[in-house]
Enzyme design. Structure first.
Site, PDB file in Angstrom:
ATOM      1  N   GLU A 104      -1.110 -10.740   3.201  1.00 46.58           N
ATOM      2  CA  GLU A 104      -0.921 -10.008   4.451  1.00 46.58           C
ATOM      3  C   GLU A 104      -1.245 -10.760   5.541  1.00 46.58           C
ATOM      4  OE1 GLU A 104      -1.354  -5.399   2.618  1.00 46.58           O
ATOM      5  OE2 GLU A 104      -3.035  -6.440   3.118  1.00 46.58           O
ATOM      6  N   ASP A 130      -6.839  -0.294   6.432  1.00 42.86           N
ATOM      7  CA  ASP A 130      -8.080   0.879   5.556  1.00 42.86           C
ATOM      8  C   ASP A 130      -8.576   1.664   6.684  1.00 42.86           C
ATOM      9  OD1 ASP A 130      -7.263   0.489   2.876  1.00 42.86           O
ATOM     10  OD2 ASP A 130      -7.818  -1.649   3.453  1.00 42.86           O
ATOM     11  N   GLY A 164       0.752  -1.304  -0.001  1.00 43.62           N
ATOM     12  CA  GLY A 164       0.046   0.321  -0.001  1.00 43.62           C
ATOM     13  C   GLY A 164       0.641   1.165  -0.117  1.00 43.62           C
TER      14      GLY A 164
HETATM   15  C1  5RP Z   1      -3.482  -3.638   1.120  1.00 42.16           C
HETATM   16  C2  5RP Z   1      -3.797  -3.235   2.301  1.00 42.16           C
HETATM   17  C3  5RP Z   1      -2.980  -1.734   2.742  1.00 42.16           C
HETATM   18  O1  5RP Z   1      -2.345  -1.905   3.815  1.00 42.16           O
HETATM   19  C4  5RP Z   1      -4.555  -0.824   3.165  1.00 42.16           C
HETATM   20  O2  5RP Z   1      -5.300  -0.828   1.777  1.00 42.16           O
HETATM   21  C5  5RP Z   1      -3.935   0.705   3.338  1.00 42.16           C
HETATM   22  O3  5RP Z   1      -3.185   1.083   2.242  1.00 42.16           O
HETATM   23  P1  5RP Z   1      -2.837   2.671   2.027  1.00 42.16           P
HETATM   24  O4  5RP Z   1      -1.521   2.612   2.732  1.00 42.16           O
HETATM   25  O5  5RP Z   1      -2.575   2.942   0.396  1.00 42.16           O
HETATM   26  O6  5RP Z   1      -4.040   3.640   2.429  1.00 42.16           O
HETATM   27  O7  5RP Z   1      -4.315  -3.854   3.168  1.00 42.16           O
HETATM   28  O8  5RP Z   1      -4.212  -5.075   0.916  1.00 42.16           O
END
Ligand code: 5RP
Length: 225
Positions: free
Chosen positions: A103, A84, A27
């Site tokens: 993850e 998120d 991310g």
């Molecule tokens: C990817 C994830 C990310 O950690 C999550 O979406 C956060 O993303 P970002 O740092 O771009 O806001 O779970 O699968």
């Protein structure tokens, strides 16, 4: 001025010590951590990384971070990943970047999981962000239907008009539940649906949250370790 995401990421990288096996999340927030780790590796830090996605693998290789996989270790010393949404119990919704399956495996093998977030990710109750559910392509419509029966509003994630394929070749159904009252129960119930590979509720996996709130860094540790 550096962003909250970068501030949180760089604070987390300070926990990485020589000799560690480090899980590398996915991310835009984690991207800052991988970049900083790359700088430290070039300055002599000896670590080995395990990436959670093909995108992170590519970035880590470009940064010169040595990588290994689970053929070489069962345990990871420390993982740095984003989220998120995260609540006061450090339960999370993850998978906005479609990497939730790897993850969660990496988190489950980690002695410490540091989650890095900007302030807007910290919520009173999980559920505003649609919950990603990774499913096998066969029969996804049946799973979609079952998610509706469970009270969710599902939506198949598309990319250029086609179902998005995860690194494992699966689909993602983003399912809005509005308010998730019992994250532990919902995480388990979803994974009982045949064809669901994993879902983006991560409960009891985050050991430390590092949140950047403006210029402040807030660190919160999980009560029972
Ligand atoms: C990817 C994830 C990310 O950690 C999550 O979406 C956060 O993303 P970002 O740092 O771009 O806001 O779970 O699968």
């Amino acid at each position: 001025m550096i962003s909250e995401k970068q501030r949180a990421a760089e604070a987390a990288v300070e926990y990485v010590k020589d000799g560690m096996i480090v899980g590398l999340g996915t991310g835009s927030t984690t991207e800052f951590a991988v970049k900083k780790l790359g700088e430290r590796v070039r300055d002599g830090l000896a670590i080995r990384g395990i990436p959670t996605s093909d995108v992170t693998k590519k970035q880590a290789e470009e940064e010169g971070i040595p990588l290994i996989d689970f053929a070489e270790t069962m345990y990871i010393d420390l993982t740095i990943d984003g989220a998120d949404e995260i609540d006061a119990d450090l339960n999370m919704i993850k998978g906005g970047g479609a990497a939730l399956l790897r993850e969660k495996i990496v988190a489950s093998a980690s002695r410490e999981e540091i989650i890095i977030v900007s302030r807007e990710k910290y919520v009173n109750q999980l559920g505003s962000f649609p919950l990603p559910v990774e499913v096998i392509p066969f029969g996804w419509q049946v799973i979609f239907n079952k998610l509706e029966t469970l009270g969710g509003s599902p939506d198949l994630r598309l990319q250029q008009g086609q179902p998005l394929l995860t690194d494992q070749g699966n689909y993602i159904i983003d399912c809005r539940f509005r308010q998730i009252i019992d994250a532990v129960q919902l995480e388990q119930r979803l994974n009982m649906i045949p064809g669901v590979v994993e879902n983006g509720l991560f409960t009891s996996l985050c050991s430390r949250m590092i949140m950047a709130d403006g210029e402040k860094i807030v660190v919160k540790e999980r009560a029972n370790g």
